[in-house]
Design an enzyme around this catalytic site. Structure first.
Site, PDB file in Angstrom:
ATOM      1  N   GLU A  48       0.844  -1.212   0.000  1.00 13.93           N
ATOM      2  CA  GLU A  48       0.000   0.000   0.000  1.00 13.93           C
ATOM      3  C   GLU A  48       0.875   1.256   0.000  1.00 13.93           C
ATOM      4  O   GLU A  48       0.545   2.259  -0.627  1.00 13.93           O
ATOM      5  CB  GLU A  48      -0.924  -0.004   1.226  1.00 13.93           C
ATOM      6  CG  GLU A  48      -1.989  -1.079   1.151  1.00 13.93           C
ATOM      7  CD  GLU A  48      -2.798  -1.179   2.425  1.00 13.93           C
ATOM      8  OE1 GLU A  48      -2.219  -1.578   3.457  1.00 13.93           O
ATOM      9  OE2 GLU A  48      -3.993  -0.836   2.406  1.00 13.93           O
ATOM     10  N   GLU A  98      -3.849  -9.219   3.691  1.00 13.58           N
ATOM     11  CA  GLU A  98      -4.512  -8.930   4.979  1.00 13.58           C
ATOM     12  C   GLU A  98      -5.657  -9.897   5.271  1.00 13.58           C
ATOM     13  O   GLU A  98      -5.906 -10.240   6.430  1.00 13.58           O
ATOM     14  CB  GLU A  98      -5.046  -7.487   4.995  1.00 13.58           C
ATOM     15  CG  GLU A  98      -3.979  -6.423   5.195  1.00 13.58           C
ATOM     16  CD  GLU A  98      -3.322  -5.968   3.897  1.00 13.58           C
ATOM     17  OE1 GLU A  98      -3.451  -6.687   2.881  1.00 13.58           O
ATOM     18  OE2 GLU A  98      -2.686  -4.897   3.898  1.00 13.58           O
TER      19      GLU A  98
HETATM   20  N1  3HC Z   1       4.527  -8.579  11.574  1.00 17.91           N
HETATM   21  C1  3HC Z   1       5.307  -9.092  12.554  1.00 17.91           C
HETATM   22  N2  3HC Z   1       6.205 -10.075  12.339  1.00 17.91           N
HETATM   23  C2  3HC Z   1       6.315 -10.563  11.090  1.00 17.91           C
HETATM   24  C3  3HC Z   1       5.529 -10.086  10.027  1.00 17.91           C
HETATM   25  C4  3HC Z   1       4.598  -9.042  10.299  1.00 17.91           C
HETATM   26  N3  3HC Z   1       3.830  -8.514   9.354  1.00 17.91           N
HETATM   27  N4  3HC Z   1       5.868 -10.745   8.913  1.00 17.91           N
HETATM   28  C5  3HC Z   1       6.829 -11.607   9.262  1.00 17.91           C
HETATM   29  N5  3HC Z   1       7.096 -11.505  10.579  1.00 17.91           N
HETATM   30  C6  3HC Z   1       8.104 -12.258  11.334  1.00 17.91           C
HETATM   31  C7  3HC Z   1       7.739 -13.734  11.445  1.00 17.91           C
HETATM   32  O1  3HC Z   1       6.898 -13.974  12.545  1.00 17.91           O
HETATM   33  C8  3HC Z   1       9.104 -14.375  11.598  1.00 17.91           C
HETATM   34  O2  3HC Z   1       9.495 -14.205  12.927  1.00 17.91           O
HETATM   35  P1  3HC Z   1      10.382 -15.321  13.661  1.00 17.91           P
HETATM   36  O3  3HC Z   1      11.630 -15.440  12.850  1.00 17.91           O
HETATM   37  O4  3HC Z   1      10.549 -14.788  15.029  1.00 17.91           O
HETATM   38  O5  3HC Z   1       9.549 -16.578  13.607  1.00 17.91           O
HETATM   39  C9  3HC Z   1       9.997 -13.499  10.751  1.00 17.91           C
HETATM   40  O6  3HC Z   1       9.307 -12.251  10.581  1.00 17.91           O
HETATM   41  C10 3HC Z   1      10.283 -14.063   9.370  1.00 17.91           C
HETATM   42  O7  3HC Z   1       9.048 -14.410   8.768  1.00 17.91           O
HETATM   43  P2  3HC Z   1       8.839 -15.813   8.023  1.00 17.91           P
HETATM   44  O8  3HC Z   1       9.416 -16.919   8.826  1.00 17.91           O
HETATM   45  O9  3HC Z   1       7.427 -15.889   7.642  1.00 17.91           O
HETATM   46  O10 3HC Z   1       9.795 -15.590   6.746  1.00 17.91           O
HETATM   47  P3  3HC Z   1       9.542 -15.980   5.241  1.00 17.91           P
HETATM   48  O11 3HC Z   1      10.735 -15.538   4.507  1.00 17.91           O
HETATM   49  O12 3HC Z   1       9.115 -17.405   5.153  1.00 17.91           O
HETATM   50  O13 3HC Z   1       8.291 -15.112   4.761  1.00 17.91           O
HETATM   51  C11 3HC Z   1       6.987 -13.116   4.475  1.00 17.91           C
HETATM   52  C12 3HC Z   1       8.391 -13.724   4.730  1.00 17.91           C
HETATM   53  C13 3HC Z   1       6.487 -13.529   3.086  1.00 17.91           C
HETATM   54  C14 3HC Z   1       7.108 -11.635   4.582  1.00 17.91           C
HETATM   55  C15 3HC Z   1       6.007 -13.685   5.538  1.00 17.91           C
HETATM   56  O14 3HC Z   1       6.584 -13.506   6.815  1.00 17.91           O
HETATM   57  C16 3HC Z   1       4.665 -13.016   5.542  1.00 17.91           C
HETATM   58  O15 3HC Z   1       3.817 -13.367   4.752  1.00 17.91           O
HETATM   59  N6  3HC Z   1       4.457 -12.056   6.456  1.00 17.91           N
HETATM   60  C17 3HC Z   1       3.183 -11.403   6.629  1.00 17.91           C
HETATM   61  C18 3HC Z   1       2.936 -10.371   5.573  1.00 17.91           C
HETATM   62  C19 3HC Z   1       1.637  -9.667   5.841  1.00 17.91           C
HETATM   63  O16 3HC Z   1       0.639 -10.289   6.131  1.00 17.91           O
HETATM   64  N7  3HC Z   1       1.634  -8.357   5.732  1.00 17.91           N
HETATM   65  C20 3HC Z   1       0.477  -7.577   6.023  1.00 17.91           C
HETATM   66  C21 3HC Z   1       0.493  -7.192   7.462  1.00 17.91           C
HETATM   67  S1  3HC Z   1      -0.976  -6.366   7.959  1.00 17.91           S
HETATM   68  C22 3HC Z   1      -0.871  -4.812   7.270  1.00 17.91           C
HETATM   69  O17 3HC Z   1       0.090  -4.479   6.668  1.00 17.91           O
HETATM   70  C23 3HC Z   1      -2.038  -3.920   7.550  1.00 17.91           C
HETATM   71  C24 3HC Z   1      -2.116  -2.771   6.603  1.00 17.91           C
HETATM   72  O18 3HC Z   1      -3.030  -3.059   5.560  1.00 17.91           O
HETATM   73  C25 3HC Z   1      -2.583  -1.530   7.292  1.00 17.91           C
END
Ligand code: 3HC
Ligand code: NAI
Length: 705
Positions: A110, A130
């Site tokens: 975004e 999301e």
């Molecule tokens: N918030 C907090 N922690 C997060 C995070 C997030 N959004 N995304 C990843 N992490 C953390 C994981 O918990 C993990 O922590 P750990 O090592 O302590 O277990 C670490 O980061 C690494 O993550 P992954 O093990 O998942 O690493 P990958 O390389 O396999 O994947 C990724 C990376 C594709 C970025 C995956 O972590 C992911 O899909 N993350 C979530 C992305 C997401 O949903 N973003 C939207 C958030 S909500 C938002 O933005 C609201 C907005 O619209 C206002």
């Protein structure tokens, strides 16, 4: 280079301000990132030497979204929020470009949409996931995305939450250019050109052409609702996304943003969002094995052997072929081998027909597959997965044979659903190399992989299998040795309750309705019809035939969907269960033969008996150390059995109900139904007594290593 906050720095290169973020591991937009960006934008705006601005992230990815742990955390300052950052970006007087790599997701994507331009490396994958966290994009995503890709495509992207490739983003107009070389140099060069052109800044908010189609054809929303209804049953966020996009189409830009924010906040407060966000972290926790550090050496798996080309062996093989790993399947007879390989080929052909893979993919995958009738063909493989009939003696014979033939260091795995891996390992000269790899049916589709750690299994073998599981796209969860491991053992507890309900209280459709309404894809009896009632049926050898519903159904030719009927009827070509009066009659008779007086039971109590029996089994599993933590059980039930993620997971759900309440109900049921299985497990009682939850429970012996 100037430090603006703990994670953001500011640099000027050739008249371009570069705001560099470094917030490992995935550059979430934490408070200090947002503050740094706001300060950087103000600085760049004031700086007379700066003509343009680049947003760039170090490490593995451009912003992967908001930091989920900050949601609802009162210690995190609210301002500046992400919407403040985006407002500043979009309103900047100089062109701003986002340089995308890794996984620009959620608030990160975004933010990119708030910039005037976007360039990306070819490997970038971006989107708005999301919905998977039970929320909607809350920083303009539902308002800006449809303005670029149109309403239909935006709805598809946001309600699925699946990311798209850089190439697709380019063709959809979401990125301006793909940068093949150095990303930062490419972004600077691009934005310099923009600055020199001296044209009005390209702000997504200024164009609503792509919304016109939905304005003249508002039915598009209801048609879309219907198209996703089955898949999204029970989830709140998909509908909230649709409503926010409706707002984007109906309202002026800024009002649409306010509307989006309102819906976002409402979603964020919902139990569904809390449950889904819990599950996000549960999934990541479940991958961790306390006594197997991340740097444990692993073995290379370049060639795989599979024994048995039946239902499971075929599906298991496809996982490896899909990843370009050669597979040798060994069967007992030529006929079984031909049939097994034929089914794999047919599966690939049908996937190709649907356009999901090409004819060349089919050829390539089939060329990696070799059939054999002799275990000798497995002498050079790195991993063998045995998938012969579920018979301990047969499995022991197979493992003795492969122990003789396979090279040293080869991982020897069994796909057994219930049998004891230690007993199997004991017949080999290398129990440290023996492990269970419990795939779920259909093995090429189901994501769950229970990795069964035997007493002697080495850390190296365990780490190898966890890594391999992820490589072939599975969600791998470590479990210990017991009958049925975690998933099937808990399923057994539910099945026994549904059978008892059938005998004493209710008809299949009533019992299944409770399970379906809870959010499972189907109930126990529909599931058995799907699998086939004659699997494991003893025929004439069945004891107590008169009080065995399954036996009565099988002898009448009602063996499940494949015979057109089982517990239910099925119309030809349909999988919809239809209640059958004869079946009801049989059930009544069986109850009579068993001397049972059938009684009424409420749907609420039916649900409690089935789910709390599962919770009780989960407590035993945790107490015995069969699962490393409660989160692992939740992940297994979501990926293996369709537990609805909007309820978090089995143990999360139990925690929400309150363990004291569950113990109370179980005490009531165990007396009422005289069922020792419903007697609360010691750990459940203990946690309830101490006012604790499953999530609080940590087995010290697992975590001290
Ligand atoms: N918030 C907090 N922690 C997060 C995070 C997030 N959004 N995304 C990843 N992490 C953390 C994981 O918990 C993990 O922590 P750990 O090592 O302590 O277990 C670490 O980061 C690494 O993550 P992954 O093990 O998942 O690493 P990958 O390389 O396999 O994947 C990724 C990376 C594709 C970025 C995956 O972590 C992911 O899909 N993350 C979530 C992305 C997401 O949903 N973003 C939207 C958030 S909500 C938002 O933005 C609201 C907005 O619209 C206002
Ligand atoms: P299946 O009956 O479909 O296939 C077994 C295959 O093994 C047959 O093709 C048979 O010819 C072959 N076979 C038997 N003895 C052999 C030998 N000595 N050497 C080589 N091949 C031999 O059985 P299915 O369903 O594939 O089950 C296999 C294993 O997977 C079992 O242990 C089962 O418990 C387990 N499993 C089954 C699941 C399912 O849903 N079907 C799910 C998860 C595990």
């Amino acid at each position: 280079m100037k430090e603006l906050s703990q994670s953001v720095s500011y640099d000027v290169q050739d008249g371009v301000a570069v705001l560099i973020t470094n917030n490992p591991p995935v550059n979430t937009m934490s408070y200090h990132v947002r503050q740094g960006l706001v300060d950087g934008l103000e600085e760049a705006d004031k700086d007379g030497d700066v003509r343009a601005i680049v947003l760039y992230c170090e490490g593995r990815t451009f912003f992967a979204g908001m930091d989920i742990t900050e949601f609802g955390n009162p210690d995190v300052p609210e301002a500046p929020g992400i919407t403040d950052v985006i407002k500043k970006l979009e309103g900047a007087s100089k062109p701003v470009i986002a340089a995308l790599h890794g996984t620009p997701l959620g608030g990160g994507f975004e933010t990119a949409l708030g910039c005037h331009h976007r360039v990306a490396v070819p490997s970038a994958k971006m989107g708005l996931p999301e919905v998977k966290l039970g929320i909607i994009p809350g920083a303009g995503g539902t308002v800006r995305l449809p303005r670029v890709v149109g309403v239909q495509a935006a709805l598809e992207m946001m309600t699925s939450g699946n990311p798209i490739s850089a190439e697709r983003a380019l063709s959809a107009g979401l990125v301006d250019e793909i940068v093949d070389g150095d990303l930062l140099s490419g972004a600077i060069a691009f934005v310099q050109k923009v600055a020199s052109a001296d044209e009005p800044l390209a702000r997504i908010r200024d164009s609503d052409e792509k919304l016109q189609a939905a304005r003249t054809n508002p039915e598009i929303f209801d048609v879309f609702r219907k198209s996703i209804a089955r898949k999204t049953r029970g989830f709140k966020a998909p509908e909230a996304i649709i409503q926010s996009v409706e707002g984007a189409v109906r309202l002026p830009f800024d009002e649409a943003l306010t509307n989006e924010r309102r819906i976002f906040v409402e979603c964020q407060k919902s139990p569904e969002a809390k449950a889904q966000q819990y599950f996000f972290f549960a999934e990541r926790q479940a991958k961790k094995i306390p006594d197997v550090p991340k740097d444990t050496p692993t073995r290379g798996i370049e060639k795989v052997g599979v024994i048995g080309a039946g239902t499971m062996g075929g599906g298991i093989s496809m996982n490896f072929l899909n990843r370009g790993i050669p597979v040798t399947i060994v069967e007992a007879t030529q006929e079984a081998l031909d049939r097994g390989i034929g089914i794999i080929e047919k599966n690939y052909a049908s996937t190709a027909k649907k356009g999901r893979i090409t004819e060349d993919d089919v050829k390539e995958r089939m060329s990696l597959l070799t059939g054999a009738l002799d275990y000798q063909a497995l002498s050079d493989v790195d991993l063998v997965i045995e998938a012969v009939f579920e018979d301990m003696d047969l499995k022991k014979t197979v493992f003795r044979a492969i122990d003789e033939i396979c090279k040293p260091g080869c991982v020897l795995a069994s796909n057994t659903s219930y049998l004891n891996i230690n007993e199997i390992a004991a017949v080999t000269s290398r129990p440290q190399d023996v492990i269970g790899l419990h795939f779920f049916s259909p093995a090429n589709i189901m994501r769950l992989l229970e990795v069964v750690r035997g007493d002697e299994t080495s850390n190296e073998v365990l780490a190898t299998c966890m890594k391999l599981g992820a490589h072939i796209g599975k969600v791998a969860v470590v479990v210990g040795v017991c009958r049925g491991f975690v998933g099937n053992r808990i399923l057994g507890a539910r099945m026994r309750q549904s059978d008892d309900l059938l005998l004493k209280n209710a008809m299949p459709q009533e019992i299944d309705a409770v399970v379906f309404d809870f959010g499972f894809p189907m109930g126990s009896f529909a599931m058995r019809d799907l699998a086939g009632l004659d699997i494991g049926w003893l025929g004439d050898e069945t004891p107590d035939k008169d009080i065995n519903v399954r036996h009565q159904l099988c002898t009448r030719g009602r063996r499940g969907q494949k015979t057109g009927g089982g517990f239910y009827d099925y119309e030809s070509g349909s999988r919809t269960p239809i209640p059958n009066a004869e079946v009801e009659q049989i059930i009544q008779e069986v109850s009579k033969n068993a001397g049972v007086t059938r009684t009424e039971i409420s749907a609420a109590d039916m649900l409690k008996r089935m789910i709390y029996a599962m919770v009780n089994e989960a407590a035993k599993i945790l107490d015995e150390g069969i699962a490393l933590r409660a989160a692992a059980i939740d992940v297994i039930w979501v990926y293996g059995y369709g537990w609805p993620t909007y309820r978090g997971g089995l143990t999360y759900y139990a925690d929400q109900i309150g363990l004291t309440n569950i113990v109370e109900d179980l005490d009531r049921f165990s007396t009422e139904y005289d069922d020792p299985e419903l007697e609360p497990a010691p750990l459940l009682r203990q946690l309830a007594r101490e006012g604790k939850s499953f999530q609080d429970f940590v087995r010290q012996d697992h975590f001290e290593a």
